[in-house]
Design an enzyme around this catalytic site. Structure first.
Site, short mmCIF file in Angstrom:
data_model
loop_
_atom_site.label_atom_id
_atom_site.label_comp_id
_atom_site.label_asym_id
_atom_site.label_seq_id
_atom_site.Cartn_x
_atom_site.Cartn_y
_atom_site.Cartn_z
N SER B 46 0.83 -1.21 0.00
CA SER B 46 0.00 0.00 0.00
C SER B 46 0.86 1.26 0.00
O SER B 46 0.56 2.22 -0.69
CB SER B 46 -0.91 0.03 1.22
OG SER B 46 -1.85 -1.01 1.18
N GLU B 67 3.05 -0.73 14.81
CA GLU B 67 3.64 0.57 14.45
C GLU B 67 4.57 1.11 15.54
O GLU B 67 5.56 1.78 15.24
CB GLU B 67 2.54 1.59 14.14
CG GLU B 67 1.76 1.30 12.87
CD GLU B 67 0.70 0.23 13.04
OE1 GLU B 67 0.37 -0.12 14.20
OE2 GLU B 67 0.19 -0.28 12.02
#
Lengths: 275, 324
Positions: B46, B67
């Site tokens: 992406s 993350e």
């Protein structure tokens, strides 16, 4: 030059004296959280485990030590000062305006500090980054990370644990300073993370558990950790918060004694107990 | 002020998405930056770092959907002398990993590049949870960070190289959809902290970045038919902001419109207002996402609904001029 067992024991007592002296002088800080970690810190820096050059602190081939439990900065400053990264008497400037010995470690201001920490849970990811850098650069340096036990409540620790296992980072060792207390009480009561070594093992780590205030056991554990291949190592270091001044803390009716210095009137008694 | 009007595209054509331009540039420059290490949290197809990853597998790590760990690892790599680049959706990498950006990157001022893709409402159907609409505000609040929002394909290519050449932490915001070309084919003018003046004018200055630069050019064209000469600035760098360009805009045109695909609070509009208020107060009007979340819909439908259009910019310009 690695120091002998007797020399290391004597140095550990000296590190303890530094911790209580500098925090009492500062009027704040975390002496009890620092005292539990003394044997491992002393062994890593003076027992021949950490490769470093105080004249060239950013030497690319150096081994790395990251204090993830950044509130234990006094023990880090004590060993760095004794190792010669800065003049030893600078430890008495702890927490004062202008001193690079800030309340929590700041890598941009003090040679020898490998990571700016103090927001718990972040050191192991940094360690994974260093260990991956070694792999990319085909270097043989080792990275040590020390966490607290309360710190294991941070989810990022387990994200990092999983990623270290994925890449089989045998150049990475985490030492969990299991001193059984965190800010508001016993670690088991706040958030029980036992079995800690079992959790790391489930993530694919090699694990050891030992009495982390026993210098002889500490040396054996660190030697074993360096012999492990194909896995990162977790050393579960069972310690006492405030080790070295436990009698005094009992007398003060505060066996946690979190985040506060000894009063000047208690300093002589503490130094006498440390010996 | 950098930028010559000759570099501006003469007609409005659709170019590649800024994420694609970023990804191709990273892939192309990988060999020139041997210290660059790219880390992914399982969205590389992406964010387009997968192209670098396929070409340089020894310098690419996918650490899973995590993350916080992603940004922490980037800090560790940079502490060991690498230049690390991590990317995820803008919403996830700035919101989920904010304390890691703060403590493990900004505070030690490490050479880490953060790329947030899928910015704004123009991602379309996936809806509000995936839309990074507060990322610029958050990134600007990290001391020492450079914050860049390129307008189109050529600008994103130039921004990617400028980011890699800058020593220190950078946040680069890129988008998902193919977007209109602002710059003509070939290297776009790009210097960190220097706005590109795309069109000169004396009645009002239209200041924008990202997806909103092209509508500002279109709005300027429409306003010209009404006798309004609008200056257009591509303010691709939000931090450090080009104060010289802002001072000239205020002094020379006396009215300002700020257009961005971001929440009202803390984005380009806030930064422009803060500086113009100090340098030379003039009327300012804003075109942005206000104080609300996005929703699902086609990108075009959402752009219309949320007013990310030339018509809204032109209307704001008329208001700002009337308030002089």
């Amino acid at each position: 030059m690695a120091e002998s067992l007797e020399e290391l024991r004597a140095r550990a007592q000296s590190v303890r004296r530094d911790i209580v002296r500098m925090t009492t002088e500062a009027g704040s800080g975390h002496p009890s959280s620092s005292l539990s970690a003394v044997e491992f810190m002393t062994a890593i820096y003076f027992g021949g485990f950490l490769r470093y050059d105080v004249k060239n602190p950013h030497w690319p081939d150096r081994d790395r030590f990251i204090l993830s439990k950044g509130h234990a900065a006094p023990v880090l400053y004590a060993v760095l000062g004794q190792a010669g990264f800065f003049p030893h008497d600078q430890i008495m400037t702890l927490r004062k305006l202008g001193s690079p010995l800030e309340g929590h470690p700041n890598m941009t201001r003090l040679a020898g500090v490998e990571a700016s920490t103090g927001s718990l849970g972040q050191g192991l990811s940094l360690g994974v980054g260093h260990a991956l850098a070694a792999r990319v650069d085909k270097k043989d340096f080792h990275t040590y990370v020390m966490t607290g036990d309360g710190e294991l409540g941070e989810g990022q620790v387990w994200e990092a644990a999983a990623s270290a296992a994925k890449y089989k980072l045998d150049n990475l060792t985490v030492i969990v300073d299991r001193n059984h207390f965190q800010q508001t009480g016993a670690s088991e009561d706040v958030l029980d993370m036992d079995p800690i070594d079992g959790k790391f093992a489930a993530f694919g780590w090699h694990t050891q558990a030992l009495q982390g205030n026993d210098m002889e056991e500490v040396l054996i554990a660190l030697k074993r950790a360096r012999a492990v291949k194909g896995q990162p190592t977790c050393i579960l270091s069972l310690t006492r918060k405030g080790q070295g001044i436990l009698k005094l803390l009992t007398k003060l009716k505060d066996e946690n004694y979190h985040g506060k210095p000894l009063a000047p009137k208690d300093l002589d008694e503490a130094l006498a107990e440390i010996g | 002020m950098a930028g010559a009007s000759s570099s501006v595209a003469t007609k409005r054509e659709i170019g590649k998405a800024t994420r694609d331009a970023f990804g191709r540039t990273l892939e192309a420059l990988g060999a020139d930056y041997p210290d660059l290490v790219v880390v992914d949290a399982d969205v590389s197809n992406s964010t387009r770092t997968e192209w670098f990853g396929k070409k340089f597998p020894d310098r690419f790590f996918n650490i899973g959907i995590a993350e916080s760990n992603l940004v922490g690892i980037a800090g560790g790599l940079a502490s060991s002398g690498k230049m690390s680049l991590v990317s995820s959706f803008a919403a996830f990498i700035t919101c989920n990993a904010y304390d890691q950006l703060r403590m493990s990157v900004a505070y030690p001022h490490l050479n880490v590049k953060i790329v947030g893709s899928h910015a704004g409402i123009s991602i379309g159907e996936d809806g509000a949870s995936q839309m990074g609409i507060e990322d610029v505000s958050l990134a600007c609040s990290l001391p020492g960070f450079v914050v860049i929002v390129p307008a189109d394909e050529e600008s994103a290519k130039a921004a990617t190289k400028a980011m890699l050449d800058h020593k220190g932490p950078v946040y680069l915001r890129v988008g998902r959809p193919d977007v209109p070309k602002v710059y003509a084919a070939g290297p776009a003018p790009f210097a960190i902290g220097k706005a590109n003046q795309l069109r000169d004018g004396s009645s009002v200055t239209l200041i924008a970045n990202g997806l909103m630069v092209a509508p500002c050019l279109d709005a300027a064209e429409a306003l010209a038919g009404e006798g309004i000469n609008a200056r257009v600035l591509d303010m691709h760098t939000v931090k450090p902001i080009d104060r010289d360009a802002l001072r000239k805009a205020a002094v020379e045109t006396g009215a300002i419109v700020v257009a961005e695909e971001h929440l009202a609070h803390g984005g380009l509009g806030s930064v422009v207002a803060m500086n113009v208020a100090e340098l030379k107060p003039v009327p300012i009007r804003y075109v942005n996402l206000g104080d609300q979340f996005g929703e699902s819909g086609s990108p075009d439908a959402l752009i219309e609904k949320f007013g990310m259009t030339a018509a809204k910019v032109a209307a704001a310009a008329r208001e700002a001029i009337a308030a002089k």
